[in-house]
Motif scaffolding. Sequence first.
Motif, mmCIF file in Angstrom:
data_model
loop_
_atom_site.group_PDB
_atom_site.id
_atom_site.type_symbol
_atom_site.label_atom_id
_atom_site.label_comp_id
_atom_site.label_asym_id
_atom_site.label_seq_id
_atom_site.Cartn_x
_atom_site.Cartn_y
_atom_site.Cartn_z
ATOM 1 N N GLU A 1 0.861 -0.938 0.048
ATOM 2 C CA GLU A 1 0.339 -0.220 -0.011
ATOM 3 C C GLU A 1 0.667 1.016 0.014
ATOM 4 N N ALA A 2 2.153 0.889 0.859
ATOM 5 C CA ALA A 2 2.724 2.226 0.967
ATOM 6 C C ALA A 2 3.762 2.620 -0.449
ATOM 7 N N SER B 1 1.243 4.556 -3.234
ATOM 8 C CA SER B 1 0.878 5.700 -3.359
ATOM 9 C C SER B 1 2.593 6.864 -3.598
ATOM 10 N N GLU B 2 3.931 6.049 -2.884
ATOM 11 C CA GLU B 2 4.770 5.969 -3.383
ATOM 12 C C GLU B 2 4.483 6.535 -5.225
ATOM 13 N N TYR C 1 1.285 6.735 -6.864
ATOM 14 C CA TYR C 1 0.308 7.598 -7.156
ATOM 15 C C TYR C 1 0.905 9.171 -7.429
ATOM 16 N N ALA C 2 2.048 9.738 -5.871
ATOM 17 C CA ALA C 2 3.046 10.787 -6.241
ATOM 18 C C ALA C 2 3.428 10.781 -6.782
#
Lengths: 249, 249, 249, 249, 249, 249
Positions: free
Chosen positions: F119-120, F123-124, F126-127
């Motif tokens: 999950e992290a 996010s990385e 998508y960021a």
Amino acid sequence: MLIHLSSWPEIDARLKQTKTVVIPIGSNEQHGPTGLLGTDWLCPEIIAHAAEKTDESLVVAPTFNIGMAQHHLAFAGTISLRPSTFMAAITDWVSSLSRHGFERIYFLNGHGGNVATIEATFSEIYAEWSFVEDRPPFVLKLRNWWDLPGVMGLCNSLFPTGHGMHATPSEIAVTQAAYPERIKTADYSPQIAPNGPIRDALDYRARFPDGRIGSDPAQANPEKGQKIIDAAIPALLRDVAGFSNETLP
Amino acid sequence: MLIHLSSWPEIDARLKQTKTVVIPIGSNEQHGPTGLLGTDWLCPEIIAHAAEKTDESLVVAPTFNIGMAQHHLAFAGTISLRPSTFMAAITDWVSSLSRHGFERIYFLNGHGGNVATIEATFSEIYAEWSFVEDRPPFVLKLRNWWDLPGVMGLCNSLFPTGHGMHATPSEIAVTQAAYPERIKTADYSPQIAPNGPIRDALDYRARFPDGRIGSDPAQANPEKGQKIIDAAIPALLRDVAGFSNETLP
Amino acid sequence: MLIHLSSWPEIDARLKQTKTVVIPIGSNEQHGPTGLLGTDWLCPEIIAHAAEKTDESLVVAPTFNIGMAQHHLAFAGTISLRPSTFMAAITDWVSSLSRHGFERIYFLNGHGGNVATIEATFSEIYAEWSFVEDRPPFVLKLRNWWDLPGVMGLCNSLFPTGHGMHATPSEIAVTQAAYPERIKTADYSPQIAPNGPIRDALDYRARFPDGRIGSDPAQANPEKGQKIIDAAIPALLRDVAGFSNETLP
Amino acid sequence: MLIHLSSWPEIDARLKQTKTVVIPIGSNEQHGPTGLLGTDWLCPEIIAHAAEKTDESLVVAPTFNIGMAQHHLAFAGTISLRPSTFMAAITDWVSSLSRHGFERIYFLNGHGGNVATIEATFSEIYAEWSFVEDRPPFVLKLRNWWDLPGVMGLCNSLFPTGHGMHATPSEIAVTQAAYPERIKTADYSPQIAPNGPIRDALDYRARFPDGRIGSDPAQANPEKGQKIIDAAIPALLRDVAGFSNETLP
Amino acid sequence: MLIHLSSWPEIDARLKQTKTVVIPIGSNEQHGPTGLLGTDWLCPEIIAHAAEKTDESLVVAPTFNIGMAQHHLAFAGTISLRPSTFMAAITDWVSSLSRHGFERIYFLNGHGGNVATIEATFSEIYAEWSFVEDRPPFVLKLRNWWDLPGVMGLCNSLFPTGHGMHATPSEIAVTQAAYPERIKTADYSPQIAPNGPIRDALDYRARFPDGRIGSDPAQANPEKGQKIIDAAIPALLRDVAGFSNETLP
Amino acid sequence: MLIHLSSWPEIDARLKQTKTVVIPIGSNEQHGPTGLLGTDWLCPEIIAHAAEKTDESLVVAPTFNIGMAQHHLAFAGTISLRPSTFMAAITDWVSSLSRHGFERIYFLNGHGGNVATIEATFSEIYAEWSFVEDRPPFVLKLRNWWDLPGVMGLCNSLFPTGHGMHATPSEIAVTQAAYPERIKTADYSPQIAPNGPIRDALDYRARFPDGRIGSDPAQANPEKGQKIIDAAIPALLRDVAGFSNETLP
């Protein structure tokens, strides 16, 4: 004892009595049409500082105020770390506090979007020790403030409908109790925001145009916020005490 | 306007009028036998928030409270980022604020030990654009609060001897003015601390046993602190205005 | 003793007598219409090698010839490392030299734009030790050649006007003394270049169209360059001796 | 044209005629009891600079003098980058030179231990483009100087036995031709050094106590070195010309 | 003993008898019009698993199935790690296996494009030890399956023309022997693919439109594949035994 | 369609019909006294391959077989990536598959310890897009196989007591169904393993001496494993279809 309002000899002396430190950690990100951008770091700070007023033996670090909020970046005022940056920063906080002798490091978290990265960071930190057959001189714990025993039950009873996932009336009420001069109002619709998956920032804004997820924050008021704070204080103190007293195998 | 006590629509609206944001940035580190661990992030926060009270059009971000303080790590309560972590975090703050349309990003710094790393970060950020023949959509500026026009002169006149380099009476006086209930006293000697190079943490502690460099912080009092704050407020507002109005080539 | 023109047994033997090594460090970047692209690494190399001729006991490493010059990238021939790359490379140089027993590592720098990143690197290196309560087996020092005692005073007396900040007559004169066959001339105007802030590469080129900042390099000549070199040699030898003999706490 | 001894307008003008640049790249590492520590970066520099004297249209960058030499770190004077650092630095060199319009970037390598990392770097650089379906604006080429057509044959004929793998008479002869005043002698045995695998530094030193692998460098002399240089010059010029003129698909 | 089909107590017991582990490593990338995308990781897996059937004392790790294939990314189904990612992952595999007591770690490789990065990784890993004057508790070895003694000779005799460099009849034959139900046919021309340099993905596709380099894979059949496997099995067992029994200096 | 057993033209053709790919992802780690080390990557592979047999239109990538298992490193055979390495590798897989046109990337996960890091990583990834106001050309989804609709209910009904958290009878039964020749038995006590927090490797081993958490894996048998597989197949196909058909805002 708030670290940032203490001198180093005071912390030095306190370390003879306790090895535990609490770090309020959150995020600075949009919280719907009425919520403060600081909501997610203010809530754990409010609760931790109130607990410290109740029991001054609690050692509270400065607030870690910027977390992982990439999905909110399409709303002005949001500041986000990339997960990799967040991991590096948490690691350095832990290294610093461990350097002084803190052995139990407790993160009181105010942002659900931080959880995965904080847990991944704990693993990254532990891995340094696991690869070399050694034990770290500290134990790490993550606790969301709403998961403190009794708190979510109270929130649900205060806000039986429209609590939702983001910009919830609970968290907004907590900030209203602490910053009553900053209470904001706005018209919004639908009254209860939609739900859905969380992905990148533009996807988020398309799904949740005013920023809320599943919530109706107009239900918040300072009195309810104070009730939540009052419930969270003893819950936090007990939770930290349990963590401090836990025997390691 | 303090970002963390505003809602996103408020920031969105403000961005139509200004493209400038001020970030108080400092460090959480030992400040001698009497100074607060938070001194270096409290000072720019105190000054920036006071300036915002004077002129609400100033947009102030949350305080970046942990900086580069590796040399203070032998004193309890210090929390430091490695320079590489600090660089990554500053970069993400800039990316976030630029994403919303802020074009002039002003760091009001409270820690001399941050300067090299912040400047290196600016170069790291600019390099992304310099390597590809493009211009960044923002301009970055670093200003130490004591370098605001007129401030250091005032400090020197208030404390003609024993001002020193670290745990100075100036910075401690500023925190005393803002947190008078947190004033601490201690015996120390020599009255004026020694000077010397800054290297690693154990070298630092051996040279500067109580943490001070060249200073006699007992000279601080809240009244002098308030004078410094009062001088810094208009100086900051003018400096930010100059930065906002600067024409780019 | 120049490391690169020695054999390993020679270095091994020398390490029994000295633990100090000098690293000329600079940058390969535009130096205005007449300056050599190598100016900033040639100057410290010229001075260090001349000092080694005067006192062969000085141990000089190969020249670290590429530094942080992102702002010059809009001018052909400039080669820059990102600050993060520069930091990694300096770290590996230090690790290598420390591995052999060098305990005092002295960087003789030729580029102002390197300073922030070199200092940040020192902190990054020291932090490894500061986080774990240990002392590094080496001490690091940065000295710009123009900051050697007496040198800047001489430069100012040789060039009382139009010395400036970049492509200065001083540095160009030093290279002219060493490479007289490479002296270049050009028309430029204004005679003294403008000053201003340093940001990204396109901003730089717009502000400083021929690359100079505040300087009038046509004043340079080899004789003046030789005077500077002659002043720098003993200043460097004394500075290095002081560093070698410094007692650590 | 040597970049570091040129001005930026000269490089700018030259870029209208050629898009090719040659980077001498090597390592600073032990070369047995008699070899210079700089051997591996001096050799490609000697050859490239000699070729530039023959044909001034050749554009030669400053020498990349520190490479990947971790296995030599048990011998004093060796300076090594970690492969990851080496990759970052090469990448920044390429980015810089490409920024100015160089489209063919040719690395003339002097150290076998660099090859794997340089090739991995090329892939790392190309990957940026391969992941996004775009073509890089440059082509990269690695050539060891001993692999220039005709050179290794000459080396083998000059040194039919005891050429070996490290501290070879060929490379030492090349440096002797260029630096005759730095010729060193030493007794060593066995006359021809052993062979074996290359691993970490202590393993290397245990296998190859004086640093040589398979070589008898006492056979070197300046005359043979000059023959190698004389053969390498036209081979390099032809190889670079072929690279410059290669048609891309 | 296949690690992934064993329990931890079984591996624990086996470590009392052997300290060697074999890791099949390859790539998932296009292999021309008829080759399987998994060819490069299937081949070493097929050979290692067959060897383990012959001699169950061989300890075989799970297959490292994604390698460095950036140049193949213009062909669907290719999955590539960047070299830097590949290096990090190999490092963690080595750290994990070393943690359990494996002292000889043997990579049986199936992709030529992996070689440079794997070797660079070995240097990156060794460098940790070389910088600190310590020896690693393990030795690393890379062997391409076609370089096992006798194997390439057999391949050349089976396919005297059109063996080529990529999508070779040898490797395709090996997969046909193991996965006869997955044999594919296709028309292609020219019968023997062209040769040329390997750069980025679009350059590759322009040079090698169907993905082959220098090969005529239609010559492959399962019988020839089985011959190669049968030759590789004893060669692998002997090579691993030699590695296990090698005395370190 | 299994990517690794297909040719690139087959994947190319399939991409005209579907943009979805399933990646089985897990971990190679101890699974108690009887479980296979590969359990966590074998389970999603078994289910995904079985689903592909049922519906050949499902595109299945090679199995990502090493995940985040630092806490299991005190048990032989465990191989773990650090979270940061895991993140880099997942990112490169996503970049590769997206390069070919896959727009829905579905990770079928077999290891609870992977969840936070995956999950992290999302996010990385998508960021990168969120910081620049752009949308990624793909959507990412994580699904644990036991969270497929109906599966956990079945597991609980098959194993009403002693299911536990690690080395569960469910996962072991799935591997027994697929690898009946690898069923292992062992005496262990207590019959149901203890529960507790998960931290570093030595802490884990001290708490859970045989590796199990809360489970009694002896209840597993191949028949029950087959029931789980049979339930998971249609659940996976429906879940993937829903993901493929989801309309983006």
